[in-house]
Design an enzyme around this catalytic site. Sequence first.
Site, PDB file in Angstrom:
ATOM      1  N   LYS A  90       2.028  -3.966   6.594  1.00 43.37           N
ATOM      2  CA  LYS A  90       2.442  -3.899   5.180  1.00 43.37           C
ATOM      3  C   LYS A  90       3.957  -3.715   5.091  1.00 43.37           C
ATOM      4  O   LYS A  90       4.631  -4.370   4.294  1.00 43.37           O
ATOM      5  CB  LYS A  90       1.711  -2.746   4.471  1.00 43.37           C
ATOM      6  CG  LYS A  90       0.210  -2.957   4.321  1.00 43.37           C
ATOM      7  CD  LYS A  90      -0.121  -4.130   3.403  1.00 43.37           C
ATOM      8  CE  LYS A  90      -1.600  -4.421   3.319  1.00 43.37           C
ATOM      9  NZ  LYS A  90      -1.924  -5.726   2.739  1.00 43.37           N
ATOM     10  N   SER A 143       0.837  -1.199   0.000  1.00 42.37           N
ATOM     11  CA  SER A 143       0.000   0.000   0.000  1.00 42.37           C
ATOM     12  C   SER A 143       0.872   1.248   0.000  1.00 42.37           C
ATOM     13  O   SER A 143       1.995   1.245   0.525  1.00 42.37           O
ATOM     14  CB  SER A 143      -0.846  -0.040   1.276  1.00 42.37           C
ATOM     15  OG  SER A 143      -1.432   1.208   1.533  1.00 42.37           O
ATOM     16  N   TYR A 194      -2.007  -1.614  11.094  1.00 42.54           N
ATOM     17  CA  TYR A 194      -2.290  -2.094   9.739  1.00 42.54           C
ATOM     18  C   TYR A 194      -1.157  -1.710   8.791  1.00 42.54           C
ATOM     19  O   TYR A 194      -0.598  -2.539   8.077  1.00 42.54           O
ATOM     20  CB  TYR A 194      -3.628  -1.506   9.229  1.00 42.54           C
ATOM     21  CG  TYR A 194      -3.754  -1.579   7.732  1.00 42.54           C
ATOM     22  CD1 TYR A 194      -4.077  -2.777   7.101  1.00 42.54           C
ATOM     23  CD2 TYR A 194      -3.504  -0.464   6.926  1.00 42.54           C
ATOM     24  CE1 TYR A 194      -4.141  -2.859   5.716  1.00 42.54           C
ATOM     25  CE2 TYR A 194      -3.563  -0.527   5.555  1.00 42.54           C
ATOM     26  CZ  TYR A 194      -3.891  -1.730   4.956  1.00 42.54           C
ATOM     27  OH  TYR A 194      -3.939  -1.805   3.587  1.00 42.54           O
TER      28      TYR A 194
HETATM   29  C1  WQD Z   1      -9.766   8.945   1.396  1.00 43.64           C
HETATM   30  C2  WQD Z   1      -9.967  10.426   1.636  1.00 43.64           C
HETATM   31  C3  WQD Z   1     -10.287  11.017   3.937  1.00 43.64           C
HETATM   32  C4  WQD Z   1     -14.146   9.070   4.505  1.00 43.64           C
HETATM   33  C5  WQD Z   1      -6.884   4.102   3.759  1.00 43.64           C
HETATM   34  C6  WQD Z   1      -5.669   3.339   4.187  1.00 43.64           C
HETATM   35  C7  WQD Z   1      -4.979   2.756   3.006  1.00 43.64           C
HETATM   36  C8  WQD Z   1      -5.890   1.905   2.164  1.00 43.64           C
HETATM   37  C9  WQD Z   1      -7.205   2.563   1.928  1.00 43.64           C
HETATM   38  C10 WQD Z   1      -6.678  -0.360   2.637  1.00 43.64           C
HETATM   39  C11 WQD Z   1      -9.224  10.952   2.850  1.00 43.64           C
HETATM   40  C12 WQD Z   1     -11.515  11.340   3.129  1.00 43.64           C
HETATM   41  C13 WQD Z   1     -12.968   9.536   3.970  1.00 43.64           C
HETATM   42  C14 WQD Z   1     -15.182   9.995   4.800  1.00 43.64           C
HETATM   43  C15 WQD Z   1     -13.773  11.766   3.996  1.00 43.64           C
HETATM   44  N1  WQD Z   1      -5.944   0.671   2.812  1.00 43.64           N
HETATM   45  N2  WQD Z   1     -12.777  10.872   3.726  1.00 43.64           N
HETATM   46  N3  WQD Z   1     -14.941  11.325   4.526  1.00 43.64           N
HETATM   47  O1  WQD Z   1      -7.317   7.075   4.286  1.00 43.64           O
HETATM   48  O2  WQD Z   1      -6.503   7.410   1.920  1.00 43.64           O
HETATM   49  O3  WQD Z   1      -6.487   5.180   2.929  1.00 43.64           O
HETATM   50  O4  WQD Z   1      -7.725   3.199   3.077  1.00 43.64           O
HETATM   51  O5  WQD Z   1      -7.546  -0.904   2.665  1.00 43.64           O
HETATM   52  O6  WQD Z   1      -3.908   2.021   3.439  1.00 43.64           O
HETATM   53  O7  WQD Z   1      -4.797   4.190   4.881  1.00 43.64           O
HETATM   54  O8  WQD Z   1      -8.644   6.171   2.314  1.00 43.64           O
HETATM   55  O9  WQD Z   1     -11.001   6.132   1.622  1.00 43.64           O
HETATM   56  O10 WQD Z   1     -10.441   6.282   4.089  1.00 43.64           O
HETATM   57  O11 WQD Z   1     -10.014   8.247   2.611  1.00 43.64           O
HETATM   58  O12 WQD Z   1     -13.618  12.985   3.772  1.00 43.64           O
HETATM   59  O13 WQD Z   1     -16.237   9.637   5.295  1.00 43.64           O
HETATM   60  O14 WQD Z   1     -11.349  10.668   1.916  1.00 43.64           O
HETATM   61  O15 WQD Z   1     -10.038  12.021   4.871  1.00 43.64           O
HETATM   62  O16 WQD Z   1      -8.767  12.223   2.532  1.00 43.64           O
HETATM   63  P1  WQD Z   1      -7.204   6.572   2.926  1.00 43.64           P
HETATM   64  P2  WQD Z   1     -10.104   6.638   2.695  1.00 43.64           P
END
Ligand code: WQD
Length: 344
Positions: free
Chosen positions: A156, A127, A152
């Site tokens: 990785k 990741s 988590y």
């Molecule tokens: C994306 C963006 C949030 C939810 C994480 C892990 C990564 C990978 C995927 C595996 C961010 C914003 C989110 C919401 C929002 N792992 N957001 N409102 O954090 O980039 O990655 O998940 O499974 O290893 O770290 O992904 O989809 O959670 O967030 O504004 O309700 O959306 O702040 O900027 P992230 P995400």
Amino acid sequence: MKQRILVTGGTGYIGSHTVVELQNSGYDVVIIDNLSNSREDVVDSIEKITNIRPAFEKVDCLDFQALENVFKKYDGIKGIIHFAASKAVGESVKKPLLYYRNNLVSLINLLELMPKYSVDGIIFSSSCTVYGQPDILPVTEEAPIKKAESPYGNTKQINEEIIRDTIASGSPINSIILRYFNPIGAHPTALLGELPNGVPQNLVPFLTQTAMGIREQLSVFGNDYNTPDGSCIRDYINVVDLAKAHVVAMDRLLNNKQLERVEVFNIGTGNGLSVLDLINAFESSTGVKLNYKIAGRREGDIEKVWANPERANNVLGWKAEVSIEETVKSAWNWQLKLREKGIQ
Ligand code: WQD
């Protein structure tokens, strides 16, 4: 003869899309999954799309004996794609031992069995989380690995090291490590997609559930970041594009085209999109209005990260192709399909 591939976590979100692409490319696939975060009827959907039913065994990679029995039952497995892992960042902070056990021991078991059953290589799902907040963007594979923000993320990083150390010690296997950016979207047939457990933590499933009325409102976590519109930036990669990267990586592994025993590739589009960009793309491509508000920052979020995918483009000959509009539309069509089936 078709080459046989073992896909762990093959009924999961990325695993299922990858099984489809592997079968479409002529590979013979054996899926194992403990079904902790997926459903067995995914196998039916894969069959519907490809007209081929993959072999399926309900096996937990932590169960060494059951895992070994899979190699005995399915002769001649040449390659492994290892998706099976726990992946909820927040849960990993609350249950670190569960995450370390699941994610580390599964890989260790596979690496132990590979030489005994003459398996040539393994593709590991890593990741972009290993980069933390990169100093230089777009981020290349050479960027330093930053201290993990969560158990988590740490699994990785440790798993990448376990693979390197095992191969350096003389194990007769090769590996390709794929560092995914943010996988989103669903299969264009709407027969496969992401099925989050409970309240989604990731942006796109929360967004489509809000658009459907399952959630009242989407919170945009922060608009005071140092980005053009103040919301965080990510590299959102279509899940079918991502699945195809595994097929070219497997071709490379099995045909001994690797320049090094362990190779690492960023799998992203190379384009950074903000949370607000993504919401706009969703609204304009589906015509559905989204109820959202600006909320405070989420703890542990990276401000901005997107890939330099040139190594994957040039060395693997792989490139992300599906537009963001098409991708969010596919996620929406999948959400509509879930309602039709009465699942969510
Ligand atoms: C994306 C963006 C949030 C939810 C994480 C892990 C990564 C990978 C995927 C595996 C961010 C914003 C989110 C919401 C929002 N792992 N957001 N409102 O954090 O980039 O990655 O998940 O499974 O290893 O770290 O992904 O989809 O959670 O967030 O504004 O309700 O959306 O702040 O900027 P992230 P995400």
